[in-house]
Design an enzyme around this catalytic site. Sequence first.
Site, mmCIF file in Angstrom:
data_model
loop_
_atom_site.group_PDB
_atom_site.id
_atom_site.type_symbol
_atom_site.label_atom_id
_atom_site.label_comp_id
_atom_site.label_asym_id
_atom_site.label_seq_id
_atom_site.Cartn_x
_atom_site.Cartn_y
_atom_site.Cartn_z
ATOM 1 N N SER A 265 3.506 27.033 5.265
ATOM 2 C CA SER A 265 3.494 25.234 4.045
ATOM 3 C C SER A 265 2.900 25.972 3.003
ATOM 4 C CB SER A 265 3.082 24.314 4.884
ATOM 5 O OG SER A 265 3.859 23.757 5.573
ATOM 6 N N ASP B 278 4.931 15.605 -1.411
ATOM 7 C CA ASP B 278 4.293 16.748 -1.038
ATOM 8 C C ASP B 278 4.102 18.205 -1.414
ATOM 9 O OD1 ASP B 278 2.589 17.495 1.152
ATOM 10 O OD2 ASP B 278 4.839 19.142 2.643
ATOM 11 N N HIS C 165 -0.301 18.056 2.044
ATOM 12 C CA HIS C 165 -0.852 18.205 3.242
ATOM 13 C C HIS C 165 -1.110 19.456 3.651
ATOM 14 C CE1 HIS C 165 2.953 21.095 4.284
ATOM 15 N NE2 HIS C 165 2.209 21.143 5.903
#
Length: 506
Positions: A311, A224, A188
Site C-alpha cells: 500500500s 486514501d 491508512h
Amino acid sequence: MYENNHENDNRNTQGYQNNYSSNSQTQEYYYTAGNGNNTYQYGTQPAPQQKKPKKQRPFLKKAACFVCLGALFGVAAGTAFSIPTYISNQQLLQTKTELAQLQAQNNTSGLSTTTGSLATTGSVATASSSDVTAIANSCLPSVVSITNKGVTEVRTMFGTYQQDTQSSGSGIIIGSNDSELLIVTNYHVVSGNNELSVVFSYDEDSDEPSLVSAKLKGYDSDKDLAVISVPMSEITDEMKSKIKVATIGDSSSLELGQEVIAIGNALGYGQSVTTGIISALNREVTVSDDDGNQITNKLIQTDAAINPGNSGGALLNMNGELIGINSVKVASSSVEGMGYAIPISDVQSIIEELMLKETRDVVDSSSQGYLGIGGTDVTSEISQTYGMPIGIFINTIYDDSPAMAAGLAKGNIITKFDGQTVKSMSELKTLLTYYKSGETVEVIAMVQGSDGYSEQTFTLTLGSKDIFGDDASSEDNTQSAPSQNQNPENGYSSQYPFNYLWPFGN
C-alpha cells in the site's frame, strides 16, 4: 585378267562409295585400297577436311548469368543494408552518450525541486522499455518503506482503550522543496501515527539501515491519500545521489491488457517487484476505514501481486512512469489476482494541494488547543438512514468555549477543520494534537435549515486545557462543563428528538 581385276576393283570401290554416301553428303574424298603401289582416286579434287561444329550449351550460359547477377545483387544489398545499420548504430551510441551525460548532470545537481505541482516528463528511453529489470533498477530509488508507530482505539463490550501499534507500508518520492523531501502514500498507512520513519530502497538490505524520521504534511481520507515530509537536514549527499523523484505518467490513457509493474514493501520485508496487466479501469471499489465509514473510489484493477505492505507503492507503465498508487487487494480464498491502485491522473491536483500544506509538529499536551464540543460520528450507515451529511454531529456545546464564541451550535455537523476533511471525533482529536491554543482556524459545518443542510464557515480561536480544567481530559478531549441549554436528563436538545435513542453511540 588385269582388266577383270580392274573391273572388280571398280565395282568394289563403287560399292564402298555407295555404302558411305548414305551416311555423308560430301562425295569428294580419298580412298586407298591394296598395297602402297596401287592408289585409286575417286572424283576430280579432294575436299579439305571440315571440323565438326561445337554443340551449343544454352543451360550453362543461363546458369552463369544467374550466378553473376546473384553475386552483383548480394554486393548491392549488403552495401544498402550496411549503410543504415551503421547510421543506426551511430545514432544509438550518440543517444546513450547524451543520456549518460544527462544522468551525470542530475546526480551532480541533486534532487529536482517543486513549488507545488507534479512534474510530468517524457518517457524514459524506449530501448529498454520492455526490460523489467532495467525499469526496476531505474524506479526503485523513487520508492521508500514507511514504518508507522502509533496508537489505535480498541472498542470492546467493556468500553474503549488505546493500544500501541506498528505497521509497514510504502511511499513514492514525488518532489522536494528547499527544506523537505515529499513522499505520497496511502492515508491508512500513516493514520493514527505517533512516529513515522522512512527507509530508502538502496539501504534496505544493509545490516543497519538508516532510518529517517518523517512527518505528516496533509491527507485526504476520502481518497486514501497522504503526503509526508522528510527534513532535508536529515538527508546526506550520499542519500541524495541514490534517490530520485518519480516520473509522473498519464493514467487516463491506459488500455486493458497493458503491461504494468508494481513496486512496494510487501509484508514489510523490503521492496519487491511484481508484474501484470491492466485488468479493468474505473472499477468502483468500496472499503471501510478505521472509523467504519464506507469509502468508494474508482480504481485501476491489475493482476500484479499487491500484498499488505505494498500500500502506497508505485504502479508503473513500461516506460517507468508512475500511473497509480497501490492501495487495495481483495483478500478471499475464492479470489485471486485482484489488486487495485489509485489512478494518478485522477488525484494529481489533490496531491499538489497536500504538498503545499504546512508541516506541523505534535504539540505538547499541555499546550494543545481545544474546541469545547462533544460530538458523535455520523458514519455512512447513519448518513443513509437519517439523510445526514457524514461528519461530526455536535451534541454538546460548552459555555464560554471557542466553539460557542464562534457561533457553532448543537446539531451542526463539522465536516472540515482548517481545510482538512474530518469524519470522526478520533480524527478531529488527532488533528488537534498539531495545534496550539491561541491559534485561529476555520471550521466548516453543515447547518440544518428548512431547506435541508447548508455549508457554513466559522472562524474560531482555540482554547487551552487550563481554561477547561481537568474535565478537558474527558472522552472527547475538547471540552469541560456543558452549556446550560443542554437537556439535563439526556444531554441532548429537544430540537433533535432522535438523539435520545441515538443508535450508534459515541
